[in-house]
Design an enzyme around this catalytic site. Structure first.
Site, PDB file in Angstrom:
ATOM      1  N   GLY A 520       0.702  -1.128   0.098  1.00  0.00           N
ATOM      2  CA  GLY A 520       0.086   0.033  -0.022  1.00  0.00           C
ATOM      3  C   GLY A 520       0.758   1.148   0.071  1.00  0.00           C
ATOM      4  O   GLY A 520       2.080   1.113   0.064  1.00  0.00           O
ATOM      5  N   ASP A 638      -3.557   9.291  16.352  1.00  0.00           N
ATOM      6  CA  ASP A 638      -3.921   8.921  15.115  1.00  0.00           C
ATOM      7  C   ASP A 638      -4.540   7.439  15.042  1.00  0.00           C
ATOM      8  O   ASP A 638      -4.471   6.706  14.452  1.00  0.00           O
ATOM      9  CB  ASP A 638      -3.115   9.196  14.030  1.00  0.00           C
TER      10      ASP A 638
END
Length: 836
Positions: A520, A638
């Site tokens: 990715g 996050d």
């Protein structure tokens, strides 16, 4: 005158004799009537009946069949009991679930040759029947044997057409087979009474499970309590009784035998939840307990969880231990002697590492694991063949070699979980060979050779010391050279224990960063799958050279993650900082990220409620470790489903520490002018003012919790029909409205098909709403969250959450990087190892 008196006297005497004769006749009639109302016989033939008070007695006067009432009950049952024992001990009951009210019951053989029990004289209400078919023009008779077996035989051929030993109740007697008759499909098993006063079918049972390698299971309803070792069983002799085991194409059973006349013995499934063997000697005058099971903790099925052993140190003490290559699934609970969670592999072991040095470690003298669901049996494999068969299939977790009576060696292979292994000298034991990776195999070999290595070390100590000095000198010169070339590690070597990888090693592992190995991309670079020379699969996060932000995040992740050790955090294996390349090397997790399952139409079906709840708890424990239990207090900043990775067994691991912050000392919050994170997961005080704390992570966790329960993404959720508003609700707002209307469970993911626990789901929703409350001080700590998830406790009511409405639908899933009033959008996320 005299004659008349004499006549009168003779008349009185005659009358007296007449009266006495009548009394004697009446007394004799009563005796005959009493005898006729209580008769006994050895067999029951057609046109004969057994009524209240009648008995069918075995030839040796050992057992009797008749009507009885158990305990304090007034209901009547047809049963068999020991005839000579003063304490009535019933061993079989015909109508155990259909008691007869009153004393009108009777037993007969009908015109079809069946034993039939009726509850009254009109023969219209049969209570119980043998329900067998008999040839025409043939008759049957019933006999009670000295073994306690009631048999129905044909008179002409003397063939048995029915016997009570094929339909046992709660008692096993010598000569009775407990197991399967494969030819006729008969399953002979024991079930407890409901209570001492009710012989109806109770909760507890013991029966054979023929799957895999056959075992005897003891159940409470459908819950497995304990089990026997798997077949083959060797016939056992203890004292004067013998347990014989048979497994052939026609039958599989065990049978208890006792010498005639020595003593009485019976096996009973007690309504209190134990399997017992009791004996009776005339000299004792009472039943004595020979043994019972389960009695010790290790005897309860799976007491130590999967991939572990339970060992009886003494009769009253025991302990659980993980198998080689495994570690506790829940270390905190394990340390508190709660072993139910079992163990998990220390490192990943999947088909992709087959033939890369993995092997088997022998665990000696154990009761082999449960074979019913995961074992494969071959009766013609040698030990060498058994190992080869297991090794070629990467799903095979262990094997064992068994001795088949009269046939030689056989092979057992286990797939998936290994459950209910224990050390018990009282049971038949075998050696179990457990599959481990190359690291564990090497470590085991070192242990086996430990004494020899110690001797060699003592002899070669001076040479080793010199060698270590030369290695240290060489390392120092190499690091000095790197420093001159500008390739020194990004952080001080004292701050991390991670390995420094050469760029050539990484290029070889990724085939020169082949696009085929790319997992990715993210705002700060790409992630590649790599295979090291030792066969270990890794995930390599390669920071983009054009990203000015990458260097700081790179240093931060190396420094932070290297100091973190928790099973719910992704493991950093090393880094590379050479020739302008900056890379992080992580453990490879094959199931990618949580969002790749949760928000995918078909893959979400793999997340049942139990797995979702375990993931929620695992994430909470990982965050708690960051906030409280690690050496450093760390705020992740996050947290989102794409940053939760799943290992081979779907255990969650928190990843991507690029923007994490370390709090020093007693620091609890901080403020930044550079707000970074992902829209929909950031707390309001962080988005608006740049203030962040542990409660900021709590907010993000609350969003994830609601997403996991609902299967819906907060950023992409839109619900305008709830209040008919033009501005659509967020997922948080929708759940809040449902909560206020006592309809919170409507948000539960419909793909679960209502196969979830409503109380747990409601608790999770309530905790999620507590975590996303607008005021940070109202949100619970992660310690409180973990406690509420793990215990039945009162949970406070939530206040109104933040971000009830969506302000824009244009970019619902964006990462934010805001500094001095400017906003840059990073719309690309990585579902394998998220990076920037």
């Amino acid at each position: 005158m005299f004659a008349s008196k004499q006549f009168a006297m003779e008349a009185k005497v005659q009358f007296f004799f007449i009266m006495e004769a009548e009394k004697l006749f009446l007394l004799f009639s009563l005796i005959l009537l009493q005898v006729s109302s209580c008769t006994s016989q050895e067999s029951l033939k057609t046109n004969q009946t057994i009524k209240e008070g009648d008995l069918l007695i075995s030839k040796g006067d050992i057992f009797a069949l008749g009507f009885f009432s158990p305990g304090s009950s007034t209901n009547r049952y047809l049963g068999i009991w020991y005839h000579k024992i003063p304490e009535q001990t019933v061993v079989w009951v015909a109508n155990r679930n259909d008691p007869i009210i009153g004393s009108s019951g009777f037993l007969l053989i009908d015109q079809y040759g069946n034993l039939v029990l009726y509850s009254n004289d009109d023969q219209k209400l049969p209570v119980w029947s043998t329900n067998v078919s008999v040839e025409e023009n043939d008759t049957c008779e019933a006999q009670l044997s000295d073994s306690g077996n009631l048999i129905l035989v044909r008179k002409r051929s003397r063939k048995i057409v029915w016997q009570s030993f094929d339909y046992p109740t709660n008692i096993g007697l010598p000569g009775m087979k407990l197991g399967l008759d494969r030819k006729v499909g008969t399953d002979r098993f024991l079930t407890s009474w409901r209570s001492a006063d009710d012989p109806g079918i109770g909760d507890f049972s013991v029966r054979i499970n023929p799957n895999g390698s056959p075992q005897y299971f003891f159940y409470n309803g459908t819950k497995l309590i304990s089990r026997s070792p798997p077949w083959p069983w060797r016939s056992q002799t203890a004292g004067s009784y013998k347990m014989v085991f048979v497994n052939d194409p026609d039958e599989i059973y065990c049978e208890l035998t006792v010498p005639d006349g020595y003593y009485l013995v019976r096996l009973i499934v007690d309504h209190s939840g134990h399997l017992k063997m009791l004996t009776w000697r005339e000299s004792d005058g009472q039943w004595k307990e020979y043994w019972k099971s389960p009695q010790l903790q290790c005897e309860y099925y799976g007491y130590c969880g999967a991939y572990s052993t339970c060992e009886l140190a003494t009769y009253n003490t025991f302990g659980c231990a993980c198998l080689p290559g495994f570690e506790p699934k829940h270390p905190i609970e394990w340390s508190m002697r709660d072993w139910s969670g079992g163990c998990v592999r220390k490192r990943l072991l999947t088909s992709s590492v087959c033939d890369h040095g993995e092997g088997f470690v022998k665990v000696e003298n154990v009761l082999l694991p449960d074979t019913s669901a995961t074992a494969w049996v071959d009766m013609s494999k040698s030990r060498a063949d058994c190992e080869v068969e297991c090794k070629r299939n990467c799903s095979c977790s262990a094997y064992a070699v068994i001795v088949i009576p009269g046939k030689g060696d056989g092979c057992l292979n286990w797939y998936k979980e290994l459950v209910d292994i224990r050390y018990d000298r009282r049971s038949e034991s075998h050696d179990l060979y457990v599959r481990v990776d190359a690291y564990e195999l090497a470590g085991n070999k070192r242990k086996l050779n430990g004494s020899r290595e110690k001797t060699m070390l003592a002899i070669l100590a001076p040479s080793i010391a010199l060698l270590l000095f030369l290695i240290s000198l060489s390392s120092y010169l190499r690091l000095k050279k790197r420093a001159k070339e500008g390739t020194e590690p990004p952080v001080n070597s004292n701050s991390t224990e991670s390995a420094c990888f050469k760029l050539s090693t990484i290029m070889a592992a990724t085939n020169n960063f082949s696009p085929a190995n790319e997992l990715g991309q993210g705002g700060f670079g790409s992630v590649y799958k790599g295979l090291l020379a030792n066969g270990l699969e890794v995930a390599i996060k390669r920071l983009s050279r054009s990203s000015g932000q990458g260097t700081e995040e790179f240093k931060n992740e190396v420094m932070v993650i290297a100091k973190l050790q928790h099973r719910n955090l992704v493991k950093l294996l090393g880094y590379c900082n050479q020739d302008g390349e900056q890379m992080l090397i992580y453990e490879y997790l094959p199931n990618k990220s949580l969002d790749s399952f949760l928000f995918h139409e078909s893959r979400r079906l793999l997340l049942d409620w139990r797995k979702r709840f375990d993931i929620i708890v695992g994430i909470a424990r990982g965050i708690l470790y960051l906030h409280q239990d690690s050496r450093l207090r760390i705020i992740h900043r996050d947290l989102k489903c794409s940053n939760i990775l799943l290992d081979a067994e779907m255990n969650p691991k928190i990843s991507d520490f690029g923007i994490a912050k370390i709090f020093e000392g007693n620091q609890t919050e901080d403020r930044t002018r550079r707000v970074v994170g992902t829209y929909g997961y950031m707390s309001p005080e962080y988005v608006v003012f740049g203030n962040f704390s542990a409660k900021s992570d709590v907010f993000s966790f609350g969003v994830m919790l609601l997403e996991i329960v609902s299967g819906k993404k907060n950023n992409r959720f839109s619900q305008q029909n709830m209040l008919c508003l033009e501005t659509p609700l967020t997922l948080i707002g929708y759940v809040w409205e449902l909560w206020n209307q006592d309809k919170a469970l409507e948000i539960v993911d419909p793909s679960l098909n209502e196969l979830y626990r409503p109380r747990e789901a409601s608790k999770c929703i309530q905790i999620g709403l507590l975590c996303v409350q607008e005021d940070a001080t109202d949100r619970p700590s992660m310690l409180a969250v973990v406690f509420m998830l793990s215990n039945e406790t009162e949970i406070p009511s939530p206040k109104q959450p933040a971000f009830l409405f969506r302000k824009s639908d244009n970019n619902p899933d964006i990462a934010l990087d805001v500094e001095e009033g400017q906003c840059s959008l990073n719309e690309v996320t990585i579902t394998e190892i998220a990076c920037r």
